[in-house]
Design a protein around this motif. Structure first.
Motif, mmCIF file in Angstrom:
data_model
loop_
_atom_site.group_PDB
_atom_site.id
_atom_site.type_symbol
_atom_site.label_atom_id
_atom_site.label_comp_id
_atom_site.label_asym_id
_atom_site.label_seq_id
_atom_site.Cartn_x
_atom_site.Cartn_y
_atom_site.Cartn_z
ATOM 1 N N ALA A 1 0.831 -1.207 0.000
ATOM 2 C CA ALA A 1 0.000 0.000 0.000
ATOM 3 C C ALA A 1 0.863 1.253 0.000
ATOM 4 O O ALA A 1 0.579 2.226 -0.716
ATOM 5 N N ILE A 2 1.937 1.240 0.777
ATOM 6 C CA ILE A 2 2.838 2.400 0.835
ATOM 7 C C ILE A 2 3.642 2.521 -0.454
ATOM 8 O O ILE A 2 3.741 3.603 -1.046
ATOM 9 N N MET A 3 4.209 1.395 -0.915
ATOM 10 C CA MET A 3 4.999 1.426 -2.143
ATOM 11 C C MET A 3 4.147 1.762 -3.351
ATOM 12 O O MET A 3 4.575 2.494 -4.254
ATOM 13 N N GLY A 4 2.907 1.240 -3.379
ATOM 14 C CA GLY A 4 2.016 1.516 -4.503
ATOM 15 C C GLY A 4 1.639 2.981 -4.595
ATOM 16 O O GLY A 4 1.546 3.552 -5.695
ATOM 17 N N SER A 5 1.426 3.617 -3.461
ATOM 18 C CA SER A 5 1.087 5.043 -3.475
ATOM 19 C C SER A 5 2.273 5.872 -3.935
ATOM 20 O O SER A 5 2.092 6.941 -4.544
ATOM 21 N N PHE A 6 3.467 5.396 -3.687
ATOM 22 C CA PHE A 6 4.661 6.149 -4.060
ATOM 23 C C PHE A 6 5.071 5.899 -5.513
ATOM 24 O O PHE A 6 5.373 6.824 -6.253
ATOM 25 N N ILE A 7 5.067 4.624 -5.920
ATOM 26 C CA ILE A 7 5.572 4.255 -7.250
ATOM 27 C C ILE A 7 4.485 4.282 -8.312
ATOM 28 O O ILE A 7 4.688 4.803 -9.418
ATOM 29 N N LEU A 8 3.305 3.712 -8.002
ATOM 30 C CA LEU A 8 2.225 3.607 -8.993
ATOM 31 C C LEU A 8 1.161 4.683 -8.834
ATOM 32 O O LEU A 8 0.163 4.662 -9.547
ATOM 33 N N ALA A 9 1.354 5.587 -7.886
ATOM 34 C CA ALA A 9 0.391 6.660 -7.638
ATOM 35 C C ALA A 9 -0.988 6.121 -7.272
ATOM 36 O O ALA A 9 -2.008 6.722 -7.623
ATOM 37 N N GLU A 10 -1.011 5.002 -6.567
ATOM 38 C CA GLU A 10 -2.284 4.464 -6.090
ATOM 39 C C GLU A 10 -2.801 5.325 -4.946
ATOM 40 O O GLU A 10 -2.025 5.775 -4.091
ATOM 41 N N ASN A 11 -4.106 5.526 -4.918
ATOM 42 C CA ASN A 11 -4.705 6.257 -3.817
ATOM 43 C C ASN A 11 -4.790 5.373 -2.577
ATOM 44 O O ASN A 11 -5.121 4.193 -2.659
ATOM 45 N N LEU A 12 -4.490 5.946 -1.431
ATOM 46 C CA LEU A 12 -4.600 5.233 -0.169
ATOM 47 C C LEU A 12 -5.802 5.790 0.580
ATOM 48 O O LEU A 12 -5.862 6.978 0.892
ATOM 49 N N TYR A 13 -6.783 4.926 0.853
ATOM 50 C CA TYR A 13 -8.032 5.370 1.455
ATOM 51 C C TYR A 13 -8.042 5.086 2.958
ATOM 52 O O TYR A 13 -7.288 4.262 3.469
ATOM 53 N N LEU A 14 -8.957 5.783 3.648
ATOM 54 C CA LEU A 14 -9.090 5.622 5.091
ATOM 55 C C LEU A 14 -9.408 4.177 5.450
ATOM 56 O O LEU A 14 -8.902 3.647 6.446
ATOM 57 N N GLY A 15 -10.254 3.540 4.635
ATOM 58 C CA GLY A 15 -10.588 2.147 4.896
ATOM 59 C C GLY A 15 -9.364 1.254 4.863
ATOM 60 O O GLY A 15 -9.252 0.297 5.643
ATOM 61 N N GLY A 16 -8.427 1.565 3.965
ATOM 62 C CA GLY A 16 -7.198 0.788 3.897
ATOM 63 C C GLY A 16 -6.343 0.959 5.139
ATOM 64 O O GLY A 16 -5.739 0.002 5.624
ATOM 65 N N VAL A 17 -6.302 2.177 5.645
ATOM 66 C CA VAL A 17 -5.519 2.432 6.856
ATOM 67 C C VAL A 17 -6.129 1.703 8.055
ATOM 68 O O VAL A 17 -5.430 1.035 8.822
ATOM 69 N N LEU A 18 -7.457 1.817 8.212
ATOM 70 C CA LEU A 18 -8.128 1.138 9.320
ATOM 71 C C LEU A 18 -7.987 -0.376 9.201
ATOM 72 O O LEU A 18 -7.754 -1.075 10.191
ATOM 73 N N GLY A 19 -8.140 -0.885 7.981
ATOM 74 C CA GLY A 19 -7.970 -2.316 7.767
ATOM 75 C C GLY A 19 -6.567 -2.772 8.088
ATOM 76 O O GLY A 19 -6.353 -3.838 8.668
ATOM 77 N N GLY A 20 -5.580 -1.946 7.719
ATOM 78 C CA GLY A 20 -4.198 -2.286 8.018
ATOM 79 C C GLY A 20 -3.927 -2.352 9.512
ATOM 80 O O GLY A 20 -3.189 -3.217 9.986
ATOM 81 N N VAL A 21 -4.538 -1.434 10.264
ATOM 82 C CA VAL A 21 -4.380 -1.451 11.719
ATOM 83 C C VAL A 21 -4.961 -2.739 12.302
ATOM 84 O O VAL A 21 -4.339 -3.390 13.158
ATOM 85 N N LEU A 22 -6.146 -3.134 11.836
ATOM 86 C CA LEU A 22 -6.755 -4.371 12.316
ATOM 87 C C LEU A 22 -5.880 -5.581 11.983
ATOM 88 O O LEU A 22 -5.735 -6.508 12.796
ATOM 89 N N ILE A 23 -5.309 -5.573 10.799
ATOM 90 C CA ILE A 23 -4.475 -6.695 10.369
ATOM 91 C C ILE A 23 -3.234 -6.824 11.252
ATOM 92 O O ILE A 23 -2.848 -7.929 11.648
ATOM 93 N N VAL A 24 -2.620 -5.698 11.578
ATOM 94 C CA VAL A 24 -1.447 -5.735 12.449
ATOM 95 C C VAL A 24 -1.823 -6.251 13.837
ATOM 96 O O VAL A 24 -1.117 -7.070 14.428
ATOM 97 N N LEU A 25 -2.958 -5.782 14.357
ATOM 98 C CA LEU A 25 -3.420 -6.252 15.667
ATOM 99 C C LEU A 25 -3.682 -7.757 15.643
ATOM 100 O O LEU A 25 -3.290 -8.486 16.566
ATOM 101 N N GLY A 26 -4.357 -8.218 14.592
ATOM 102 C CA GLY A 26 -4.615 -9.652 14.472
ATOM 103 C C GLY A 26 -3.343 -10.459 14.324
ATOM 104 O O GLY A 26 -3.203 -11.547 14.898
ATOM 105 N N LEU A 27 -2.399 -9.919 13.559
ATOM 106 C CA LEU A 27 -1.126 -10.597 13.360
ATOM 107 C C LEU A 27 -0.406 -10.833 14.683
ATOM 108 O O LEU A 27 0.017 -11.959 14.987
#
Length: 387
Positions: free
Chosen positions: A297-323
């Protein structure tokens, strides 16, 4: 606890984290290559040809004295591993990646821990003691991880402005790789392809753990999987691609994608993954996959100009907690098993040298491992996924 002991314990964690960075780079480079028109069937062939060439010399030299005898049982397991990994997993993953985006593909692949956990339980490679807090942590962590991936997929929310990507957002609308331009049918097909790829990947984790018990030479096993996978991928390519021109490749992004994927994420990753699986089990190895999504998600926003949405950030936080809930559960269970094995030795053998007793731990006994009586100074210990 000394530094050496701490480092030994940390090696499986460090190895899996490094693998996620390698996989993230592969996703970005491969997406660029697929967008330029390269056939994913051909990419799989070249990828595993590079992988075979890069790791075969090490296998021949380093394991020439310890390589187990090849049997028909092991050969067919390698054949199935090659079919699950190089052919089914990667072809379907590349198709899903082509129809969606790197971040979305990684988010969908985060159902891997759940799939692997279920398969490991079904095949009795993971013991489910639901009354234990360690097991509850693993179950809850897996559920939270999947929930985070689904949140990232189903809820976008507003765009999160990143400092390094602000000047690129104006170009994103013209990119065919963005979700806004992808048709709903293609997006759905891409999702299905990614689910099939993840199921094949989880099956590979489980079968590889079983194969390593019979064929413990990791480098040789990796080489054989890549070689057999290359042959299978060639057959699949001849069936699916009828134009000879698809095999053409130059000194461009297509070559970089094949070489990078072959050397880094096939040969090196297969070998390191095999070592970690043998030591800590298939569920442990798959539990790190959510990290790849965050990196992409971070590399894609930098290299491919992908948009990073709030849902992605919240989902990423949940994933780290679950991990980390899963990893804490594994650490807790490993500690409990070690304490129990120290208190209750289940086997005794005189080592024939100093008269000292060698005890097989409860973890080794419970996992159904066999003791290697040929070497009196060591016990054969192959993890079955119970950590």
């Amino acid at each position: 606890m000394g530094f050496t002991e701490m480092f030994e314990r940390a090696k499986p964690y460090i190895a899996m984290i490094c693998l996620q960075f390698g996989y993230a780079g592969m996703n970005i480079i491969t997406k660029v290559s697929l967008n330029s028109g390269m056939s994913h069937y051909v990419l799989v062939v070249y990828r595993h040809a590079f992988a075979t060439i890069s790791i075969a010399p090490f296998a021949l030299i380093l394991e020439r004295k310890v390589r187990p005898k090849m049997t028909w049982s092991v050969f067919w397991q390698i054949f199935v591993l090659a079919l699950l990994g190089p052919v089914i997993d990667q072809n379907f993953y590349y198709m899903g990646l082509k129809f969606t985006s790197p971040t979305f593909s990684c988010a969908m692949s985060n159902i891997l821990p759940a799939m692997t956990f279920v398969l490991a339980v079904i095949f009795r490679m993971e013991k489910l003691h639901i009354k234990k807090i360690s097991c509850q942590a693993k179950v809850i962590g897996t559920v939270v991880t999947v929930a985070g991936a689904m949140l990232m997929t189903l809820y976008k929310g507003p765009i999160m402005e990143l400092v390094w990507a602000k000047h690129m957002h104006t170009q994103t609308a013209d990119s065919p790789a963005t979700s806004a331009d992808a048709s709903s049918t293609a997006w759905f097909l891409g999702s299905m392809f990614l689910i099939i790829a993840t199921l094949a990947w989880a099956s590979l984790f489980v079968l590889q753990a079983h194969t390593l018990k019979q064929y413990s030479a990791q480098l040789s096993l990796t080489t054989l999987i890549c070689f057999v996978g290359t042959l299978q991928a060639i057959v699949a390519t001849f069936i699916m691609e009828r134009k000879p021109s698809v095999w053409q490749i130059g000194f461009d992004m297509n070559l970089l994608a094949a070489a990078y994927a072959g050397v880094v994420t096939s040969s090196i990753a297969y070998y390191v993954q095999g070592l970690v699986i043998k030591k800590r089990g298939p569920v442990f190895a798959s539990a790190f996959s959510p990290l790849m999504m965050i990196i992409v998600a971070i590399m894609g926003s930098f290299i491919l100009a992908e948009n990073l949405y709030l849902g992605g950030v919240l989902g990423g936080v949940l994933i780290v907690l679950g991990l980390y809930a899963v990893l804490w559960g594994k650490f807790k269970e490993s500690k409990e098993n070690k304490e129990a094995s120290m208190a209750l030795p289940v086997a005794y053998k005189d080592n024939g040298i100093s008269g000292q007793a060698i005890y097989a731990t409860e973890e080794e006994h419970g996992n159904g491992n066999e003791m290697d009586c040929k070497n009196p100074n060591c016990m054969k210990s192959i993890s079955n996924g119970v950590i």
